[in-house]
Write a protein that holds these residues in place. Structure first.
Motif, PDB file in Angstrom:
ATOM      1  N   MET A  18      31.926  62.621  65.040  1.00  0.00           N
ATOM      2  CA  MET A  18      31.345  61.329  64.664  1.00  0.00           C
ATOM      3  C   MET A  18      30.251  61.497  63.619  1.00  0.00           C
ATOM      4  SD  MET A  18      31.151  59.571  68.447  1.00  0.00           S
ATOM      5  CE  MET A  18      30.217  58.153  67.832  1.00  0.00           C
ATOM      6  N   LEU A  19      29.436  62.551  63.775  1.00  0.00           N
ATOM      7  CA  LEU A  19      28.362  62.803  62.810  1.00  0.00           C
ATOM      8  C   LEU A  19      28.934  63.156  61.434  1.00  0.00           C
ATOM      9  CD1 LEU A  19      25.799  64.832  64.968  1.00  0.00           C
ATOM     10  CD2 LEU A  19      25.608  62.453  64.206  1.00  0.00           C
ATOM     11  N   LEU A  21      31.868  62.194  60.209  1.00  0.00           N
ATOM     12  CA  LEU A  21      32.398  60.963  59.622  1.00  0.00           C
ATOM     13  C   LEU A  21      31.278  60.064  59.118  1.00  0.00           C
ATOM     14  CD1 LEU A  21      35.268  60.083  62.142  1.00  0.00           C
ATOM     15  CD2 LEU A  21      35.507  60.901  59.779  1.00  0.00           C
ATOM     16  N   TRP A  22      30.209  59.985  59.881  1.00  0.00           N
ATOM     17  CA  TRP A  22      29.039  59.186  59.494  1.00  0.00           C
ATOM     18  C   TRP A  22      28.451  59.700  58.181  1.00  0.00           C
ATOM     19  CZ3 TRP A  22      24.414  58.462  63.421  1.00  0.00           C
ATOM     20  CH2 TRP A  22      23.430  57.670  62.833  1.00  0.00           C
ATOM     21  N   GLN A  23      28.276  61.026  58.090  1.00  0.00           N
ATOM     22  CA  GLN A  23      27.708  61.620  56.880  1.00  0.00           C
ATOM     23  C   GLN A  23      28.631  61.400  55.674  1.00  0.00           C
ATOM     24  OE1 GLN A  23      24.657  63.273  56.601  1.00  0.00           O
ATOM     25  NE2 GLN A  23      25.064  63.233  54.408  1.00  0.00           N
ATOM     26  N   ALA A  25      30.816  59.005  55.243  1.00  0.00           N
ATOM     27  CA  ALA A  25      30.822  57.590  54.865  1.00  0.00           C
ATOM     28  C   ALA A  25      29.586  57.228  54.056  1.00  0.00           C
ATOM     29  CB  ALA A  25      30.906  56.720  56.122  1.00  0.00           C
ATOM     30  N   CYS A  26      28.431  57.713  54.495  1.00  0.00           N
ATOM     31  CA  CYS A  26      27.192  57.415  53.765  1.00  0.00           C
ATOM     32  C   CYS A  26      27.213  58.032  52.373  1.00  0.00           C
ATOM     33  CB  CYS A  26      25.981  57.938  54.555  1.00  0.00           C
ATOM     34  SG  CYS A  26      25.638  57.033  56.069  1.00  0.00           S
ATOM     35  N   PHE A  36      21.005  52.229  55.819  1.00  0.00           N
ATOM     36  CA  PHE A  36      21.701  52.959  56.878  1.00  0.00           C
ATOM     37  C   PHE A  36      21.611  54.449  56.565  1.00  0.00           C
ATOM     38  CE2 PHE A  36      25.655  54.275  59.199  1.00  0.00           C
ATOM     39  CZ  PHE A  36      25.208  53.896  60.462  1.00  0.00           C
ATOM     40  N   ALA A  38      21.843  58.526  56.635  1.00  0.00           N
ATOM     41  CA  ALA A  38      22.846  59.510  57.037  1.00  0.00           C
ATOM     42  C   ALA A  38      22.250  60.472  58.063  1.00  0.00           C
ATOM     43  CB  ALA A  38      23.335  60.277  55.814  1.00  0.00           C
ATOM     44  N   PRO A  39      23.099  61.159  58.833  1.00  0.00           N
ATOM     45  CA  PRO A  39      22.583  62.106  59.828  1.00  0.00           C
ATOM     46  C   PRO A  39      21.654  63.174  59.257  1.00  0.00           C
ATOM     47  CG  PRO A  39      24.903  61.680  60.229  1.00  0.00           C
ATOM     48  CD  PRO A  39      24.555  60.988  58.943  1.00  0.00           C
TER      49      PRO A  39
END
Length: 255
Positions: A18-19, A21-23, A25-26, A36, A38-39
């Motif tokens: 998940m982290l 994918l989050w990174q 995407a950002c 928003f 990023a990690p």
């Protein structure tokens, strides 16, 4: 890797996925940090402000533990009263349900008037948001004691008090620990809510200040710390439960 090892590591693998994918995407959509973060930006804030975050986390932790401890005492006593008497169950339980339906955010301003700015509203909000599940689970464990078992014990000479203390309370322990694992997370929510509204320190106050300055990475760092503390306490109660009520989980062992 066997099934047990896979189950043990699956939460970490899912979190890392998940982290990532989050990174991605950002980075791919070039999302501004003040909207928003990023990690990696959150991790940077955790490292940069580790001192203030640690101080705020310690304040939130002990305030939460005070409110949570109070909820255990009141919840167990009230749950024992409600679960041991049909009259008390019929009279008190509907009132508890009605009280629990009141949004705790609406109570915080009242607590500010009564106790002022500081730790008082935080302790009481953590208590108010936590004691209901403990009360209900304790009462349920006692109230659902099988009538047949109680009749047998009565025939053998046991009094009502003996049945409740020697059979009802041990039988209620899985319910009790289940409520603790739920309420410890709620207690942190209550404390942070009060700190954001009426606090002068703590993680909630830090997040409120960071949000007002559009430092979203620092605010998210506060969320990470709260989640980590709640998860650690959840695991602690799970460990205690497993080693004190193993008889209630023997059917789920193995595999």
């Amino acid at each position: 890797m066997n099934k047990k090892q896979m189950e043990r590591w699956s939460p970490l693998v899912l979190l890392l996925g998940m982290l990532m994918l989050w990174q991605l995407a950002c980075t791919a959509f070039d999302i501004p940090e003040f909207i928003f973060p990023a990690p990696l930006a959150i991790a940077q804030s955790l490292a940069e402000f580790s001192g203030p975050i640690a101080q705020a986390a310690w304040k939130t932790f002990w305030v939460t533990m005070l409110g949570f401890g109070l909820s255990i005492v009141v919840g167990v006593l009230l749950g024992f009263l409600v679960g041991s008497s049909r009259l008390a169950y019929a009279a008190v339980y509907p009132l508890l349900v009605a009280f629990n339906a009141v949004p705790k955010a609406a109570i915080v301003p009242i607590l500010i008037v009564w106790f002022g700015i500081g730790v008082g509203p935080g302790i009481l909000t953590a208590f108010l948001i936590s004691f209901f599940p403990i009360t209900v689970n304790m009462a349920t464990g006692l109230a659902t004691l099988e009538p047949e078992l109680e009749d047998v014990l009565r025939v053998l000479g046991a009094k009502r008090w003996d049945v409740l203390v020697k059979v009802g309370l041990p039988r209620s322990m899985p319910y009790f620990y289940g409520s603790l694992k739920v309420t410890i997370t709620l207690a942190f929510v209550g404390t942070v809510l009060a700190e954001m509204t009426a606090g002068d320190s703590g993680i909630g106050y830090l997040m409120q200040s960071a949000g007002s300055q559009q430092r979203l990475a620092l605010a998210f760092a506060g969320l990470v710390v709260i989640g980590a503390m709640a998860m650690l306490m959840y695991e602690l109660f799970s460990y205690i439960e497993k080693h004190t009520t193993a008889w209630a989980h023997r059917g789920s062992q193995g595999g």
